[in-house]
Design a protein around this motif. Structure first.
Motif, PDB file in Angstrom:
ATOM      1  N   GLN A  83       0.940  -1.100  -0.029  1.00 25.21           N
ATOM      2  CA  GLN A  83       0.042   0.010   0.048  1.00 25.21           C
ATOM      3  C   GLN A  83       0.802   1.301  -0.029  1.00 25.21           C
ATOM      4  O   GLN A  83       1.871   1.474   0.697  1.00 25.21           O
ATOM      5  N   LYS A 249      30.391  22.561   7.882  1.00 24.44           N
ATOM      6  CA  LYS A 249      31.633  21.906   8.032  1.00 24.44           C
ATOM      7  C   LYS A 249      31.706  20.882   6.983  1.00 24.44           C
ATOM      8  O   LYS A 249      31.147  20.052   6.878  1.00 24.44           O
TER       9      LYS A 249
ATOM     10  N   ARG B  85      -1.404   4.894   6.592  1.00 22.15           N
ATOM     11  CA  ARG B  85      -2.075   4.026   5.526  1.00 22.15           C
ATOM     12  C   ARG B  85      -3.327   4.019   5.758  1.00 22.15           C
ATOM     13  O   ARG B  85      -4.020   4.496   6.599  1.00 22.15           O
ATOM     14  N   THR B  86      -4.240   3.008   4.833  1.00 16.30           N
ATOM     15  CA  THR B  86      -5.754   3.159   4.983  1.00 16.30           C
ATOM     16  C   THR B  86      -5.951   1.927   5.411  1.00 16.30           C
ATOM     17  O   THR B  86      -5.666   0.642   4.888  1.00 16.30           O
ATOM     18  N   TYR B 159      16.169   8.668   9.669  1.00 17.02           N
ATOM     19  CA  TYR B 159      16.407   9.272   8.430  1.00 17.02           C
ATOM     20  C   TYR B 159      16.043  10.602   8.004  1.00 17.02           C
ATOM     21  O   TYR B 159      16.077  10.924   7.018  1.00 17.02           O
ATOM     22  N   LEU B 198      24.897  18.070  15.045  1.00 19.43           N
ATOM     23  CA  LEU B 198      25.536  19.174  14.640  1.00 19.43           C
ATOM     24  C   LEU B 198      26.209  19.229  13.362  1.00 19.43           C
ATOM     25  O   LEU B 198      26.442  19.924  12.703  1.00 19.43           O
ATOM     26  N   ALA B 199      26.565  17.654  12.944  1.00 23.46           N
ATOM     27  CA  ALA B 199      27.303  17.486  11.675  1.00 23.46           C
ATOM     28  C   ALA B 199      26.359  17.435  10.713  1.00 23.46           C
ATOM     29  O   ALA B 199      26.737  17.487   9.387  1.00 23.46           O
ATOM     30  N   SER B 231      15.796  15.629   5.634  1.00 29.76           N
ATOM     31  CA  SER B 231      16.226  14.417   5.588  1.00 29.76           C
ATOM     32  C   SER B 231      17.769  14.131   6.349  1.00 29.76           C
ATOM     33  O   SER B 231      18.502  15.217   6.280  1.00 29.76           O
ATOM     34  N   HIS B 233      21.184  12.471   6.262  1.00 28.08           N
ATOM     35  CA  HIS B 233      22.463  11.671   5.470  1.00 28.08           C
ATOM     36  C   HIS B 233      23.623  12.131   6.153  1.00 28.08           C
ATOM     37  O   HIS B 233      24.155  13.029   6.084  1.00 28.08           O
ATOM     38  N   LEU B 237      20.869   5.699  13.112  1.00 29.91           N
ATOM     39  CA  LEU B 237      20.255   4.475  13.085  1.00 29.91           C
ATOM     40  C   LEU B 237      20.064   4.211  14.604  1.00 29.91           C
ATOM     41  O   LEU B 237      21.038   4.354  15.392  1.00 29.91           O
ATOM     42  N   PRO B 241      17.637  -3.520  16.386  1.00 29.79           N
ATOM     43  CA  PRO B 241      16.563  -3.965  16.735  1.00 29.79           C
ATOM     44  C   PRO B 241      16.335  -5.416  16.979  1.00 29.79           C
ATOM     45  O   PRO B 241      15.611  -5.828  17.996  1.00 29.79           O
ATOM     46  N   GLU B 242      16.903  -6.266  16.250  1.00 27.57           N
ATOM     47  CA  GLU B 242      17.101  -7.769  16.667  1.00 27.57           C
ATOM     48  C   GLU B 242      18.524  -8.123  16.663  1.00 27.57           C
ATOM     49  O   GLU B 242      19.376  -7.913  15.880  1.00 27.57           O
ATOM     50  N   LYS B 248      24.946 -17.669   9.192  1.00 31.45           N
ATOM     51  CA  LYS B 248      24.939 -16.841   8.266  1.00 31.45           C
ATOM     52  C   LYS B 248      23.992 -16.701   7.228  1.00 31.45           C
ATOM     53  O   LYS B 248      23.846 -15.857   6.624  1.00 31.45           O
ATOM     54  N   LYS B 249      23.103 -17.458   7.471  1.00 31.37           N
ATOM     55  CA  LYS B 249      21.871 -17.490   6.826  1.00 31.37           C
ATOM     56  C   LYS B 249      20.562 -18.279   7.216  1.00 31.37           C
ATOM     57  O   LYS B 249      20.958 -19.005   8.301  1.00 31.37           O
ATOM     58  N   GLY B 250      19.655 -18.099   6.502  1.00 34.92           N
ATOM     59  CA  GLY B 250      18.425 -18.958   7.077  1.00 34.92           C
ATOM     60  C   GLY B 250      17.976 -18.601   8.633  1.00 34.92           C
ATOM     61  O   GLY B 250      17.918 -19.587   9.153  1.00 34.92           O
ATOM     62  N   PRO B 251      17.592 -17.139   8.914  1.00 33.93           N
ATOM     63  CA  PRO B 251      17.189 -17.027  10.286  1.00 33.93           C
ATOM     64  C   PRO B 251      15.823 -17.769  10.573  1.00 33.93           C
ATOM     65  O   PRO B 251      15.726 -18.315  11.798  1.00 33.93           O
ATOM     66  N   SER B 252      14.926 -17.588   9.716  1.00 35.35           N
ATOM     67  CA  SER B 252      13.672 -18.065  10.196  1.00 35.35           C
ATOM     68  C   SER B 252      13.337 -19.513   9.582  1.00 35.35           C
ATOM     69  O   SER B 252      13.251 -20.521  10.323  1.00 35.35           O
TER      70      SER B 252
END
Lengths: 253, 253
Positions: A83, A249, B85-86, B159, B198-199, B231, B233, B237, B241-242, B248-252
């Motif tokens: 959406q 800066k 969202r709707t 962001y 400040l940057a 924005s 840049h 971050l 969160p997790e 190295k792969k296949g977490p779920s």
DNA sequence: GCAAAAGTGTTCCACCTACACCCATGT
DNA sequence: ACATGGGTGTAGGTGGAACACTTTTGC
């Protein structure tokens, strides 16, 4: 709250529709699915596919139904459908009050041309950034919806594994990279892209023995499948959207 | 396309409403504006403020109007209001088909309690992550809307320069940092946060001579205004969160 | 051999992290 | 004096950008 005392027929009724911005990659270019309008208003102009919500249908269901109808694809269930936002300006349809829930969809490729369900004609046309291009101004406010959808898709590539939705079940890293390059309109370093993708667990997984030639020339590339991961940490940022001339800066660059 | 041949009264009419998730910071905690429902369904329960779209009104206008009504604020024009969202699932209102366009809004602070326009009662209540908390389950699907709104706000802080929307016109960097900490539920290093902000050109601009004491104790802090930038840049971050245990792969799957 | 694309290695630099440390103020 | 929060400095690590280089195919 949503509803209190309310006579459901007191107001002029709102029509609720869905509009779809369906993207695909075709011969190295980004394409968009459009339908040609058969009647007024905007007869003869191109528009985004869409239609009315049925009485017992959520917007997501309606969007997926329309997607199946207009693309002619059978396996619509697995496609990425998202959406976008809702457009509700009073004058956006000259006939009546139409509130439209817009969706962005991604299709791996569409070898089959789609039969227009109720539209005069439907076609994949190359997407043009400036809303002009090969199809001219779209009907209603669809130029704006299309631009919003493109922006959303481009942004989502940065921090999600969405790019695989543009690819067939088996793809090379070069093809995956091309998704980014075409949607963003930039070029990416193949070496760094490769490392970045492989360093993200669950983004792609290699198909052990397989390999395929890509452009006729060059070393055959290993094949990959989409992994299970959804998000990209850290994100894969597209090169500076704004050059940023100067700042208070500026270390060196 | 949006409309073709269509009898506007052929279908059961859709009602279109807006629902608002209005956040503010109060005494170091995230608060959410809720109204208590006066009648069935969900009488006595808390719900998000909202209301119907008027015939000649876009959803954004309706949302801003409701925001002014429910908060009692006069300068609603400058507040951050963002379409979320709707929600259109058929059963979400037991009485009739209601399609609701949800918005997330940010208010610097709300010293004045707000008079409920048409609601029984309105109040700022501390937001609880798990949808339970001090207000119990919300009416309709508003728990989900609220959770979606919180997630959206948290993500946007990463962001965009949105955090200043929570602050009064003049604020200290400590107060700005508190916005992040409260919304994310984490702690940030004051020194690094300061440098980061400040940057980023245009995030904040210092008010030359001004300073203010914050918590009673400590060195008086310099005051800043929101800058013009939108924005961030590179992004700011939030800490992982997790945790991502291993593999190295296949977490779920 | 040459061009082209896959794949590997390496270096440089921006930025984030973490702490240590000084400054100004109230108690 | 000391606790508290503002503000500065600095060393180390991570990861992206840029680019050189090898490998494997078609022509």
């Amino acid at each position: 709250m949503s509803v209190q005392g309310y006579d459901k027929y007191a107001y002029e009724p709102f029509a609720v529709t869905v509009d779809l911005a369906v993207f695909t990659l075709r011969s190295g270019r980004l394409h968009i699915l459009l339908v040609e309008r058969g009647q007024e208003p905007y007869a003869g102009q191109w528009a985004l596919p869409g239609g009315f919500l049925e009485p017992d249908e959520a917007a997501e269901e309606a969007a997926r139904r329309e997607l199946a109808e207009e693309t002619g694809l059978a396996d619509v269930a697995g496609l990425h459908l998202e959406q976008l936002r809702t457009y509700s300006e009073p004058g956006r349809d000259p006939r009546m009050r139409v509130v439209s829930v817009a969706f962005a969809a991604l299709v791996p490729d569409a070898p089959q041309a789609q039969g227009g369900g109720d539209a005069a004609r439907a076609a994949w046309l190359p997407y043009e950034e400036g809303a002009g291009g090969a199809y001219g101004p779209l009907a209603f406010d669809h130029d704006r919806i299309l631009a919003d959808a493109h922006e959303r898709i481009g942004g989502k590539l940065e921090y999600t594994c969405l790019a695989t939705a543009f690819c067939p079940p088996e793809f090379t890293l070069g093809e995956l990279r091309q998704v980014y390059e075409v949607v963003w309109g930039t070029e990416l370093d193949p070496a760094n892209f490769r490392r970045k993708v492989l360093a993200t667990p669950g983004f792609v997984e290699q198909i052990p023995g397989a390999s395929r030639l890509t452009g006729g020339r060059g070393k055959p590339a290993a094949l990959y499948r989409a992994g299970g991961a959804g998000s990209l940490h850290p994100p894969l940022l597209r090169p500076a959207p704004e050059p940023v001339p100067d700042a208070k800066k500026g270390p060196s660059s």
